[in-house]
Design an enzyme around this catalytic site. Structure first.
Site, mmCIF file in Angstrom:
data_model
loop_
_atom_site.group_PDB
_atom_site.id
_atom_site.type_symbol
_atom_site.label_atom_id
_atom_site.label_comp_id
_atom_site.label_asym_id
_atom_site.label_seq_id
_atom_site.Cartn_x
_atom_site.Cartn_y
_atom_site.Cartn_z
ATOM 1 N N GLN A 50 -41.424 5.387 -10.276
ATOM 2 C CA GLN A 50 -41.521 6.744 -10.784
ATOM 3 C C GLN A 50 -40.249 7.502 -10.413
ATOM 4 O O GLN A 50 -39.871 7.546 -9.232
ATOM 5 C CB GLN A 50 -42.746 7.443 -10.189
ATOM 6 C CG GLN A 50 -44.072 6.869 -10.663
ATOM 7 C CD GLN A 50 -44.381 7.277 -12.091
ATOM 8 O OE1 GLN A 50 -44.965 8.315 -12.336
ATOM 9 N NE2 GLN A 50 -43.984 6.443 -13.037
ATOM 10 N N TRP A 87 -48.729 12.210 0.333
ATOM 11 C CA TRP A 87 -48.867 13.372 -0.537
ATOM 12 C C TRP A 87 -49.173 14.653 0.223
ATOM 13 O O TRP A 87 -49.087 15.747 -0.344
ATOM 14 C CB TRP A 87 -49.921 13.111 -1.606
ATOM 15 C CG TRP A 87 -49.420 12.237 -2.717
ATOM 16 C CD1 TRP A 87 -49.903 11.024 -3.088
ATOM 17 C CD2 TRP A 87 -48.319 12.513 -3.593
ATOM 18 N NE1 TRP A 87 -49.175 10.511 -4.142
ATOM 19 C CE2 TRP A 87 -48.193 11.413 -4.477
ATOM 20 C CE3 TRP A 87 -47.412 13.577 -3.710
ATOM 21 C CZ2 TRP A 87 -47.216 11.348 -5.464
ATOM 22 C CZ3 TRP A 87 -46.438 13.497 -4.703
ATOM 23 C CH2 TRP A 87 -46.353 12.405 -5.556
ATOM 24 N N GLU A 118 -56.372 5.835 -6.850
ATOM 25 C CA GLU A 118 -55.180 5.672 -7.680
ATOM 26 C C GLU A 118 -54.611 4.270 -7.495
ATOM 27 O O GLU A 118 -54.973 3.544 -6.574
ATOM 28 C CB GLU A 118 -54.093 6.681 -7.267
ATOM 29 C CG GLU A 118 -54.398 8.125 -7.564
ATOM 30 C CD GLU A 118 -53.195 9.014 -7.302
ATOM 31 O OE1 GLU A 118 -53.000 9.968 -8.068
ATOM 32 O OE2 GLU A 118 -52.456 8.746 -6.341
ATOM 33 N N TRP A 142 -35.420 12.341 -7.226
ATOM 34 C CA TRP A 142 -36.774 12.028 -6.775
ATOM 35 C C TRP A 142 -37.231 10.640 -7.199
ATOM 36 O O TRP A 142 -37.018 10.210 -8.328
ATOM 37 C CB TRP A 142 -37.745 13.067 -7.338
ATOM 38 C CG TRP A 142 -39.202 12.710 -7.150
ATOM 39 C CD1 TRP A 142 -39.977 11.954 -7.977
ATOM 40 C CD2 TRP A 142 -40.043 13.095 -6.064
ATOM 41 N NE1 TRP A 142 -41.249 11.838 -7.473
ATOM 42 C CE2 TRP A 142 -41.318 12.525 -6.306
ATOM 43 C CE3 TRP A 142 -39.849 13.862 -4.916
ATOM 44 C CZ2 TRP A 142 -42.399 12.708 -5.441
ATOM 45 C CZ3 TRP A 142 -40.921 14.038 -4.050
ATOM 46 C CH2 TRP A 142 -42.171 13.473 -4.316
ATOM 47 N N MET A 143 -37.942 9.955 -6.258
ATOM 48 C CA MET A 143 -38.607 8.687 -6.542
ATOM 49 C C MET A 143 -39.966 8.682 -5.863
ATOM 50 O O MET A 143 -40.104 9.157 -4.745
ATOM 51 C CB MET A 143 -37.776 7.513 -6.015
ATOM 52 C CG MET A 143 -38.443 6.156 -6.186
ATOM 53 S SD MET A 143 -37.495 4.806 -5.414
ATOM 54 C CE MET A 143 -37.869 5.100 -3.673
ATOM 55 N N ASP A 147 -43.970 6.271 -6.705
ATOM 56 C CA ASP A 147 -44.635 4.969 -6.779
ATOM 57 C C ASP A 147 -43.767 3.849 -7.345
ATOM 58 O O ASP A 147 -43.091 4.023 -8.359
ATOM 59 C CB ASP A 147 -45.871 5.045 -7.682
ATOM 60 C CG ASP A 147 -46.868 6.091 -7.248
ATOM 61 O OD1 ASP A 147 -46.675 6.695 -6.182
ATOM 62 O OD2 ASP A 147 -47.836 6.306 -7.988
ATOM 63 N N ARG A 188 -55.750 6.494 -15.241
ATOM 64 C CA ARG A 188 -54.339 6.134 -15.132
ATOM 65 C C ARG A 188 -54.090 4.888 -14.278
ATOM 66 O O ARG A 188 -54.993 4.299 -13.700
ATOM 67 C CB ARG A 188 -53.563 7.301 -14.541
ATOM 68 C CG ARG A 188 -54.007 7.754 -13.146
ATOM 69 C CD ARG A 188 -53.102 8.876 -12.672
ATOM 70 N NE ARG A 188 -53.470 9.373 -11.355
ATOM 71 C CZ ARG A 188 -54.230 10.419 -11.147
ATOM 72 N NH1 ARG A 188 -54.729 11.095 -12.168
ATOM 73 N NH2 ARG A 188 -54.511 10.829 -9.917
ATOM 74 N N ASP A 189 -52.804 4.539 -14.212
ATOM 75 C CA ASP A 189 -52.239 3.529 -13.315
ATOM 76 C C ASP A 189 -52.726 2.112 -13.634
ATOM 77 O O ASP A 189 -53.264 1.417 -12.768
ATOM 78 C CB ASP A 189 -52.534 3.853 -11.848
ATOM 79 C CG ASP A 189 -52.132 5.255 -11.451
ATOM 80 O OD1 ASP A 189 -51.269 5.825 -12.136
ATOM 81 O OD2 ASP A 189 -52.677 5.783 -10.467
#
Length: 541
Positions: free
Chosen positions: A85, A338, A250, A66-67, A69, A198-199
């Protein structure tokens, strides 16, 4: 699989050292018939991913698992670093790490070992950014070749013992090959007011000699300042309008950029992604244009006016490279949504990045700001000789291109006049009942993308759709550059002022290309199809 990966890496290193195309002469990608000579005839090549269905040939993908962002995009000592990610243990979101790849030309990528790992106490390694600490403001850099600089990553630790999100720091003194955690992590937070905190996107404010961090916190953005990357103070907040129903914000991005058509003027561009965008099309990105002064962002564009980064379904969490030395601003994004990302099944890999894109900012004839995006020029090094070149083709009804022009990894450059047709469209990945349509609805003045019959669509009720965007023609002409790559399609219209990015999952036999005109005739003024070489090809052993 581990043995295969080791062999792949060994051959890949040998290949990549010899294929830096960054110095090759290049130009824009809009219909120029020149081609780049290759050494295909003298060398036997192997693509280790060639037999994996839907695996893109010239878009970045992880070697396996899995990959999502992109993280920490940075240019340092001749290398472009792409972190992302990554879940090396499977096809789920957790535990998340930072995967790592490097390139010398933004085209060919070398997979490197995982860079940043989860922490038992602090949590998973979520999204963030990386910078070059050129003056050793952090005090963490070691002298190397007469200079003292290093790479510094700031990212979100999520979960852990307290279950909260907080910002941590890691640094590397060996060109990103190994990373050390800062001993006093976290450097910011957690803040109990925010479940979503976050981020961090970090940039250098040269005018004021300070570091800036933009952080997504629930329904707003927070701006912090620092002199050393270790200690941060809140400077301001940017709050969304209460009427905005776009879901959580985000992955913010902030940078200053020149105005293309206003001499000696620049603006600040603030980009955010939202998990549920307006219009029911799932996650996406939008931007604001304005000024950044005294630690605060002042928008000249309304929060209620949604300026989309990409009008397709599959362009998320865009991040630009820190430290480019040639004046360009370049970003790329995760190609997924998403609404269905966890349902997409492309094992043994899962997730692809968009093509790297140069970014410009201009005002249109109404004085409105428009972001302009185009694939980086280096991609032209992948072009082969054109499969077909057409001029002044009049289409009425259906026109099927010859099989010698069929492709699934190629660039298609088109100039089209709808003329009397009410609807004129190009179908790609055609086979059986499958087709993916890119067209212009002259009656409504809209550019559209239709993947309802593109192949495998039943894994999510949100995937099968047609999307369109208002698009005025330029003196009656529509110019498109379409990049097909097995399961990705990126459509650049005009000068790149409108872009649509999508995933599709056609059958391996669906390779045809067909023109269709309804309600009259349209004229394909020019059309050229260029095969694109695989970026993963290595010399056969």
């Amino acid at each position: 699989m581990k043995i295969f990966s080791a062999l792949w890496l060994a051959f890949g290193l040998f290949y990549l050292w010899g294929c830096d195309d960054s110095q090759k002469e290049s130009s824009d990608l809009e219909g120029d018939s020149d081609t780049v000579e290759t050494e295909e005839s003298a060398t036997e090549w192997l693509d280790p991913y060639a037999n994996q269905p839907w695996r893109p040939r010239y878009h970045f993908t992880p070697s396996e698992n899995w990959m999502n962002d992109p993280n920490g995009l940075v240019f340092y000592k001749g290398e472009y670093h792409l972190f992302y990610q990554y879940a090396p243990e499977g096809f789920v979101l957790s535990p998340l790490h930072w995967g790592h790849a490097v390139s010398t030309d933004l085209v060919h990528w070398e997979h490197l070992p995982v860079a940043i790992y989860p922490d038992d106490v602090l949590g998973n390694a979520y999204s963030g950014s990386a910078v070059v600490d050129r003056t050793n403001s952090s005090g963490l850099c070691l002298e190397d070749e007469g200079e003292t600089s290093c790479l510094v990553a700031l990212f979100t630790h999520s979960g852990g013992e307290d279950g909260l999100q907080k910002q941590s720091l890691a640094y590397s003194n060996d060109r990103g090959r190994t990373w050390e955690m800062y001993e006093n992590n976290p450097v910011l937070g957690p803040d109990p007011r925010w479940a979503d905190f976050r981020d961090p996107k970090v940039l250098w404010d040269d005018a004021n000699s300070r570091w800036i961090m933009v952080l997504a916190a629930g329904n707003q953005l927070l701006f912090y300042e620092s002199s050393n990357l270790l200690e941060w103070e809140l400077a301001s907040e940017f709050t969304r309008d209460s009427s905005d129903d776009g879901g959580a914000w985000e992955c913010p991005e902030l940078f200053e950029i020149p105005l293309e058509n206003r001499e000696n003027e620049s603006r600040w561009l603030l980009e955010i992604d939202w998990t549920t965008s307006t219009g029911g099309i799932g996650s996406g990105g939008r931007y604001f244009v304005g000024d950044f002064t005294d630690g605060s962002f002042y928008s000249e564009t309304s929060v209620k006016s949604v300026l989309r980064v990409d009008y397709g379904s599959d362009f998320y969490a865009a991040q630009s490279f820190f430290g480019l030395e040639d004046g360009r601003r370049i970003w790329l994004a995760w190609m997924n949504n998403w609404q269905y990302a966890l349902s997409v099944s492309t094992k043994p890999w899962q997730g692809a990045m968009s093509l790297p894109r140069t970014i410009a900012l201009r005002t249109d004839d109404k004085g409105l700001y428009r972001v302009v995006q185009n694939p980086v020029e280096q991609l032209r090094s992948l072009r082969g000789n054109p499969l077909i070149q057409l001029e002044n083709l009049v289409v009425e009804g259906e026109y099927r291109l010859p099989e010698t022009s069929y492709c699934t990894s190629c660039e298609i450059a088109v100039e089209l006049q709808p003329d009397s047709a009410s609807d004129c469209f190009l179908s790609v990945f055609v086979g059986g009942q499958e087709h993916t349509d890119i067209g212009y609805d002259a009656g409504n003045g809209t550019l559209y993308f239709d993947r309802r019959e593109s192949g495998t669509v039943d894994f999510s009720p949100h995937f099968s759709r047609r999307q369109e965007v208002d698009y005025p023609l330029d003196n009656g002409t529509l110019r498109l550059n379409v990049f097909l790559d097995q399961s990705t399609v990126e459509v650049f219209a005009g000068d790149g002022e409108t872009v649509l990015s999508f995933l599709v999952f056609p059958d391996s036999d669906s390779r045809g290309i067909v023109w269709q005109a309804n309600g009259g005739a349209c004229t394909v003024e020019t059309m050229a199809i260029y095969p694109m070489e695989s970026i993963w090809k290595i010399p056969a052993p």
